[in-house]
Design an enzyme around this catalytic site. Structure first.
Site, PDB file in Angstrom:
ATOM      1  CE1 TYR A 180      -4.310  -1.383   0.205  1.00  0.00           C
ATOM      2  CE2 TYR A 180      -3.135  -3.158   1.238  1.00  0.00           C
ATOM      3  CZ  TYR A 180      -4.296  -2.774   0.574  1.00  0.00           C
ATOM      4  OH  TYR A 180      -5.527  -3.524   0.414  1.00  0.00           O
ATOM      5  N   GLY A 338      -8.234 -14.221  10.803  1.00  0.00           N
ATOM      6  CA  GLY A 338      -9.036 -13.366   9.894  1.00  0.00           C
ATOM      7  C   GLY A 338     -10.370 -13.942   9.338  1.00  0.00           C
ATOM      8  NE  ARG A 339      -8.798 -15.793   4.160  1.00  0.00           N
ATOM      9  CZ  ARG A 339      -8.079 -16.371   3.332  1.00  0.00           C
ATOM     10  NH1 ARG A 339      -8.330 -16.906   2.179  1.00  0.00           N
ATOM     11  NH2 ARG A 339      -6.494 -16.740   3.833  1.00  0.00           N
ATOM     12  CB  CYS A 362     -12.148 -19.899   6.126  1.00  0.00           C
ATOM     13  SG  CYS A 362     -11.323 -19.282   4.639  1.00  0.00           S
ATOM     14  CB  CYS A 369     -13.906 -12.017   2.184  1.00  0.00           C
ATOM     15  SG  CYS A 369     -12.788 -13.281   1.767  1.00  0.00           S
ATOM     16  CB  CYS A 380     -18.150 -15.529   4.857  1.00  0.00           C
ATOM     17  SG  CYS A 380     -17.614 -16.898   5.155  1.00  0.00           S
ATOM     18  CB  ALA A 411     -27.550 -26.342  -2.416  1.00  0.00           C
ATOM     19  CG  ASN A 438     -20.845 -32.200  -7.647  1.00  0.00           C
ATOM     20  OD1 ASN A 438     -20.646 -33.239  -8.047  1.00  0.00           O
ATOM     21  ND2 ASN A 438     -21.142 -31.256  -8.392  1.00  0.00           N
TER      22      ASN A 438
END
Length: 661
Positions: A180, A338-339, A362, A369, A380, A411, A438
């Site tokens: 950055y 974090g995640r 995760c 994200c 997420c 699902a 899957n």
């Protein structure tokens, strides 16, 4: 208390005492600013939710010190200096709530992106020195004036003053990290200035050292200031990362300079280093996809722990609590998540109380994200309520219903979980002898191991929620009535497409190779260069096989931008590193037992093909839904059986339907 009690002993940053050695890593609140530059209600609730479940210290995502510096969109990032009083009003009440749980919270402040800005995200293209944009070299960022640099420093100081008034326990400066703007000042390859902000290492760090000195002057020596710090750039060249384990000459900041810089920064007054590695040129280091091993920053924390005398905060895929314990004391003083705290806000409390089998993992996919930045706020892929905890959480059903879910893929599992948690009576029928759909073949490669962890999470949740699971049970139009459902959810998934190739070669589907239903020779041709084809190719190459990928389209992986950048960049680099041949705009002309003839443009040539693996996409299994959709009860179609997509949309669509049954 679990066996991991050391994680729950107090920690200290400066004079700030933290109740345990866990923290929430900073993850950008892009899109969560209110009209005055404050934290909107969704962002406040997002942080409070993590405090409620036991995290010791929260680092907010980046907040701009001045959106005018680069011309950030007004709804882009929160900003303490836009309307300071409005910022204080929005965050003071959040901090009161966070503190009610004994959690401390630091506001992370950023000076901006510089050359790392995604094209179109900012209206003013600036950098320490004139430089081509990271993503578009033809877009030139002009050199900042000295006046602009001094204004940037003052805005950091002013933002810290606002943060202290708002009740934050400290601030974190973002960043000599990730390439950055402040990191571009620090790294010689980006900084060609000949004034006091360029040249020597001390000069290149001057912006960052003046910031902390100013904050300490105006906020007092006891107001903690952490620094987000990348020890090493992990760059082979501009716009080219170096892979873990790869030998290359560092083009950015190497470890020796990283240690020297850290000492200068700590001497200037920083109270902690929040450590990682990488830049936007090696972006996958800062946002590790599933292809990284767990604990990927430990080596950098261990180096700095020996060189500086301030606390080291370290993230990097340390969800294994044994690894986190090993890191404490040797690599870090505080373990950061974090995640994992996006996927499961309750992670710290589940860890403390020994409920690791209930943790939602995760996947490292970045789809929910960072993959959403630009189109929607951070959320997420496996937790649709992330970032909208209050407005989109699961609520008790007004009327209890009997819900039949057909299909045990991702699902169907999510639909069953959410419906049961809402209070419905749920029956799930799966025609095979295993749940996961899957995800079962998809999770076979080591780098996709968390796909299988997700299946285990769902199995445990259905068990806890009392879902009635029927294996080896195929539902037909004739058998539906025996379940007496009030609502039916079809989640029958998808199947791999097949095509006929010319010649005598006998291709096999990728999932049959992954599940070892078919043997695989040492020389492999993968037909289809989408994500499944490329990941299968990588998995086979990692086993020592010679692999080529043939794709009819001009680019593999659906073209640039179809995947989140960090995942795409790393997968492409891994394919190259493992010497996997990539043949685009190509088609198979002929096959036999050992080779295949390929046409690429006007050229034709042979490739070795002891095994031909097909990976040409998936088709919806929607026949049962079509047969049932006109029943006199509500019938829904979710996941791949509605539209073939990815894991995130299968989960999100199932969540939306199931929470509103």
């Amino acid at each position: 208390m679990t066996d991991y009690k050391e994680l729950f002993e107090p920690a200290q940053i400066g004079t700030c005492k933290i109740k345990n050695k866990t923290s929430m890593a900073p993850m950008g609140p892009v899109g969560y600013a209110d009209a005055f530059g404050g934290f909107n209600q969704r962002l406040q609730d997002y942080y409070v939710e993590r405090a409620k479940y036991g995290v010791g210290l929260i680092f907010t995502g980046i907040c701009s010190v001045d959106t005018n510096i680069e011309g950030l969109p007004s709804m882009g990032l929160p900003c303490p200096t836009t309307q300071p009083l409005a910022f204080i009003h929005s965050t003071y009440q959040m901090n009161e709530r966070v503190h009610a749980y004994g959690t401390k919270i630091f506001l992370q402040l950023t000076g901006g992106l510089g050359r790392s800005a995604l094209p179109g995200f900012v209206s003013k293209q600036i950098a320490p020195s004139e430089q081509g944009n990271r993503f578009d070299p033809n877009a030139i960022h002009r050199e900042m004036t000295k006046e602009e640099i001094m204004n940037l420093i003052q805005k950091f100081i002013a933002s810290a003053v606002v943060a202290k008034k708002a009740g934050f326990d400290g601030v974190e400066i973002h960043a000599v990290h990730e390439g950055y703007l402040l990191d571009q000042f620090a790294i010689e390859i980006f900084n060609h200035r000949d004034d006091e902000f360029g040249g020597s290492l001390e000069n290149r760090l001057r912006v960052s050292t003046e910031i902390v000195k100013g904050i300490k002057k105006f906020c007092g020596p006891d107001f903690p200031v952490s620094l987000r710090y990348s020890l090493k750039s992990c760059m082979k060249a501009l716009r080219q990362g170096g892979l873990p384990g790869e030998e290359y000459e560092e083009a950015g900041k190497d470890i020796e300079e990283g240690i020297a810089a850290a000492k200068i920064l700590v001497d200037a007054g920083y109270d902690a280093l929040n450590v990682d590695a990488g830049t936007y040129d090696s972006w996958y280091w800062n946002h590790p996809p599933m292809y990284f091993e767990d604990g990927c920053y430990r080596e950098f924390g261990e180096i700095l722990k020996k060189e500086v005398d301030v606390p080291i905060i370290l993230a990097g895929k340390m969800e294994d609590p044994k690894m986190a314990l090993e890191a404490l004391g040797t690599c870090c003083d505080i373990v950061s998540y974090g995640r994992q705290l996006l996927t499961d806000a309750e992670y710290i409390e589940k860890l403390r109380t020994g409920r690791l089998d209930e943790v939602r993992p995760c996947l490292g996919c970045h789809e929910g994200c960072l993959g959403r930045i630009g189109n929607a706020p951070v959320s997420c892929a496996v937790n649709p309520a992330c970032g909208r905890e209050t407005i989109y959480g699961i609520v008790p059903a007004a009327k209890k219903k009997r819900v039949l879910v057909i299909g045990g893929g991702v699902a169907g599992l999510e639909a069953a979980r959410v419906a049961a948690e809402s209070g419905h009576e749920v029956i799930l029928c799966e025609k095979s002898d295993a749940l996961g759909g899957n995800l079962i073949p998809g999770g076979v490669p080591h780098f996709k191991r968390n796909d299988h962890k997700l299946i285990q999470y769902y199995k445990r949740q259905l068990e806890l929620l009392g879902v009635d699971v029927h294996y080896q049970t195929e539902v037909t139009p004739e058998s539906v009535s025996q379940y007496k459902p009030d609502v039916l959810v079809a989640a029958t998934g998808s199947h791999a497409k097949t095509i006929t190739l010319p010649g005598s070669g006998k291709p096999v589907n990728a999932e049959d190779i992954l599940l070892e239903k078919s043997s695989c020779g040492s020389k492999v041709l993968v037909v289809g260069g989408g994500l499944v084809g490329c990941e299968t190719a990588l998995w086979l190459a990692q086993q020592g096989k010679e692999v080529n990928v043939v794709e009819v389209l001009p680019e593999i992986l659906g073209g640039h931008g179809a995947l989140p950048h960090m995942n795409e960049f790393m997968l492409r680099d891994l394919l190259k590193y493992h010497k996997i041949g990539i043949h685009t705009n190509a088609k198979v002309l002929d096959t036999n037992a050992d080779t295949a003839t390929i046409q690429e443009g006007d050229q034709s040539y042979e490739l070795p093909a002891e095994t031909i693996v097909l990976s040409v996409g998936y088709e919806s299994n929607d026949k049962l839904y079509d047969e049932l959709k006109d029943l006199d009860i509500p019938v829904y179609n979710v996941g791949d059986s509605s539209k073939v997509h990815n894991i995130m949309y299968s989960i999100w669509n199932a969540y939306e339907v199931a929470r509103n049954l």
